[in-house]
Design a protein around this motif. Structure first.
Motif, PDB file in Angstrom:
ATOM      1  N   ASN A 192       0.843  -1.201   0.000  1.00  0.00           N
ATOM      2  CA  ASN A 192       0.000   0.000   0.000  1.00  0.00           C
ATOM      3  C   ASN A 192       0.882   1.257   0.000  1.00  0.00           C
ATOM      4  O   ASN A 192       2.113   1.155  -0.092  1.00  0.00           O
ATOM      5  CB  ASN A 192      -0.987  -0.014   1.178  1.00  0.00           C
ATOM      6  CG  ASN A 192      -0.279  -0.001   2.519  1.00  0.00           C
ATOM      7  OD1 ASN A 192       0.917   0.299   2.600  1.00  0.00           O
ATOM      8  ND2 ASN A 192      -1.009  -0.328   3.576  1.00  0.00           N
ATOM      9  N   LYS A 193       0.268   2.422   0.127  1.00  0.00           N
ATOM     10  CA  LYS A 193       1.033   3.688   0.031  1.00  0.00           C
ATOM     11  C   LYS A 193       2.093   3.798   1.123  1.00  0.00           C
ATOM     12  O   LYS A 193       3.112   4.459   0.950  1.00  0.00           O
ATOM     13  CB  LYS A 193       0.075   4.881   0.118  1.00  0.00           C
ATOM     14  CG  LYS A 193      -0.638   5.149  -1.188  1.00  0.00           C
ATOM     15  CD  LYS A 193      -1.549   6.356  -1.058  1.00  0.00           C
ATOM     16  CE  LYS A 193      -2.345   6.547  -2.330  1.00  0.00           C
ATOM     17  NZ  LYS A 193      -3.390   7.556  -2.183  1.00  0.00           N
TER      18      LYS A 193
ATOM     19  N   VAL B 220       0.440  -5.828   1.357  1.00  0.00           N
ATOM     20  CA  VAL B 220      -0.978  -6.191   1.432  1.00  0.00           C
ATOM     21  C   VAL B 220      -1.260  -7.491   0.670  1.00  0.00           C
ATOM     22  O   VAL B 220      -2.334  -8.063   0.796  1.00  0.00           O
ATOM     23  CB  VAL B 220      -1.890  -5.062   0.892  1.00  0.00           C
ATOM     24  CG1 VAL B 220      -1.908  -3.882   1.829  1.00  0.00           C
ATOM     25  CG2 VAL B 220      -1.483  -4.630  -0.503  1.00  0.00           C
TER      26      VAL B 220
ATOM     27  N   VAL C 260      -7.887  -3.754  -2.248  1.00  0.00           N
ATOM     28  CA  VAL C 260      -8.279  -2.518  -2.946  1.00  0.00           C
ATOM     29  C   VAL C 260      -7.273  -1.391  -2.778  1.00  0.00           C
ATOM     30  O   VAL C 260      -7.197  -0.491  -3.606  1.00  0.00           O
ATOM     31  CB  VAL C 260      -9.675  -2.023  -2.473  1.00  0.00           C
ATOM     32  CG1 VAL C 260     -10.760  -2.894  -3.039  1.00  0.00           C
ATOM     33  CG2 VAL C 260      -9.741  -1.954  -0.953  1.00  0.00           C
ATOM     34  N   ASP C 261      -6.465  -1.430  -1.674  1.00  0.00           N
ATOM     35  CA  ASP C 261      -5.591  -0.284  -1.403  1.00  0.00           C
ATOM     36  C   ASP C 261      -4.175  -0.479  -1.935  1.00  0.00           C
ATOM     37  O   ASP C 261      -3.230   0.097  -1.410  1.00  0.00           O
ATOM     38  CB  ASP C 261      -5.559   0.012   0.101  1.00  0.00           C
ATOM     39  CG  ASP C 261      -5.095  -1.189   0.913  1.00  0.00           C
ATOM     40  OD1 ASP C 261      -5.143  -2.321   0.381  1.00  0.00           O
ATOM     41  OD2 ASP C 261      -4.680  -1.008   2.069  1.00  0.00           O
TER      42      ASP C 261
ATOM     43  N   ALA D  12      -0.917   0.104  -3.971  1.00  0.00           N
ATOM     44  CA  ALA D  12      -0.335   1.292  -4.591  1.00  0.00           C
ATOM     45  C   ALA D  12       1.024   0.998  -5.217  1.00  0.00           C
ATOM     46  O   ALA D  12       1.453   1.697  -6.120  1.00  0.00           O
ATOM     47  CB  ALA D  12      -0.187   2.393  -3.545  1.00  0.00           C
TER      48      ALA D  12
END
Lengths: 151, 229
Positions: A34-35, A40, A111-112, A114
């Motif tokens: 993720n960011k 994840v 979904v997250d 990045a």
């Protein structure tokens, strides 16, 4: 020009030593972050082969086999990354992983996501046992932008 | 078979092989489509025989562009054979002298013979191939089998040992097939079946089509050498 001739010569004067030695075989594994660079989705094989392919499907692949041929090309890129590393080989692998993730070919992505990174695992036989060795791990890159994101 | 017929048949089969390869790339990025849409169109022109000389020249230029784009062959041996045939067709097409045409097509057919013989020789000198272990390893852990179920062949080491020796023997005795046109036809049929099985089991469909494209050269070569003798 000199580089082009270096690439062309093995085609004009081929060695034809197909499968002379069965060398360690690469597998591409990727991980999604993720960011905040938190993993994840842990290491997963990129484009794992199916359990079974019917004879009819094999026959159809005589005429239409783009995914498999691309996977073979990525295997070449993986081998090149170890034998004579270039940014090109790394970029080519990243591009396909990104395309698959963005097009959501792979199922159940969080979904997250990045960022993405990949590694090369080489499988070889030692005696009767198969051994796996991680021989390359890429930098983390944004899944949205192509730029390297050092962490 | 005349040299003219051999050249024309090679153009047609290679045109089909290139069209098939190019179609597979049309789903790629826009950069790749810039290469493969023209390549597809040129391949169709080659099959129908429209300004073949210039079409072959342009396909050769695209071949070099592809080498640069992928920093080497996209599909290993299949791309190398593609470039070899294309290069030989290029020389044969642009040369006004029939001797040059024969020399180039002779070179192509010798390379085709070597593609089998050397592949057999490098296996013969490797003990892992002689005892069947190499083929077991191909099925057990190489990236080539197209499905996991095909890896189940490792349960049949004796079958794989037999297949290993069948491949080595066939590849080594392939040059002897040139002794008569009948034996050559039979050998090419067996070779085509070998490539077909590789295409089914290992997904190497491009090898099948492009190796077949080189067959007219060896059919011409056999007649040219042995009828002359």
């Amino acid at each position: 020009m000199k580089y082009d001739i270096t690439l062309l010569l093995p085609a004009l004067i081929p060695s034809w030593n197909f499968f002379d030695v069965i060398v360690p075989s690469p597998r591409i594994q990727f991980s999604l972050l993720n960011k905040e660079n938190k993993v994840v989705k842990d290491w997963s094989e990129f484009r794992p082969r199916p359990t079974h392919v019917s004879v009819w499907k094999m026959l159809g692949r005589m005429f239409w086999n783009p995914d498999w041929n691309e996977s073979l090309y990525l295997m070449s890129c993986a081998e090149r990354l170890i034998d004579y590393p270039t940014q090109h080989s790394e970029d080519e692998i990243f591009r396909r992983i990104k395309a698959d993730v963005v097009e959501n070919k792979e199922n159940n992505f969080p979904v997250d996501i990045a960022k993405v990174k990949f590694r090369l695992v080489f499988i070889r036989r030692e005696g009767k046992q198969l051994k796996e060795e991680v021989r390359f791990e890429s930098q983390v890159r944004s899944i949205i932008n192509e730029y390297v994101d050092d962490d | 078979m005349t040299i003219e017929l051999a050249i024309r048949l090679t153009e047609i089969i290679m045109g089909f092989a290139f069209a098939q390869q190019s179609l597979e790339h049309l789903r790629s990025s826009s950069d790749d489509r810039m290469i493969f849409i023209p390549r597809l169109l040129l391949s169709v022109l080659l099959v129908v025989g429209f300004y073949s000389v210039w079409v072959i020249g342009l396909l050769m230029i695209l071949g070099l562009v592809m080498l640069n784009r992928y920093q080497g062959p996209y599909n290993g041996g299949a791309d190398r054979m593609s470039l070899l045939i294309l290069f030989c067709l290029c020389i044969a097409s642009f040369s006004p002298d029939k001797n040059w045409q024969e020399l180039t097509f002779g070179y192509l057919s010798v390379q085709l013979i070597l593609s089998y013989f050397i592949s057999g020789w490098v296996k013969l000198v490797n003990p892992q191939w002689r005892n069947g272990q190499a083929l077991l390893d191909v099925f057990r852990f190489s990236a080539y089998p197209v499905s996991e179920s095909l890896r189940g062949w490792v349960k049949y080491p004796r079958v794989l040992l037999f297949v290993s020796w069948a491949i080595i023997s066939f590849e080594l005795i392939f040059p002897l097939a040139l002794l008569s046109s009948t034996s050559l036809m039979i050998a090419l049929l067996i070779a085509a079946c070998f490539h077909l099985s590789n295409a089914f089991i290992f997904g190497l469909n491009r090898f099948f089509w492009i190796w077949i494209a080189a067959y007219p050269s060896i059919l011409w070569f056999q007649q040219r050498i042995f009828v002359t003798i």
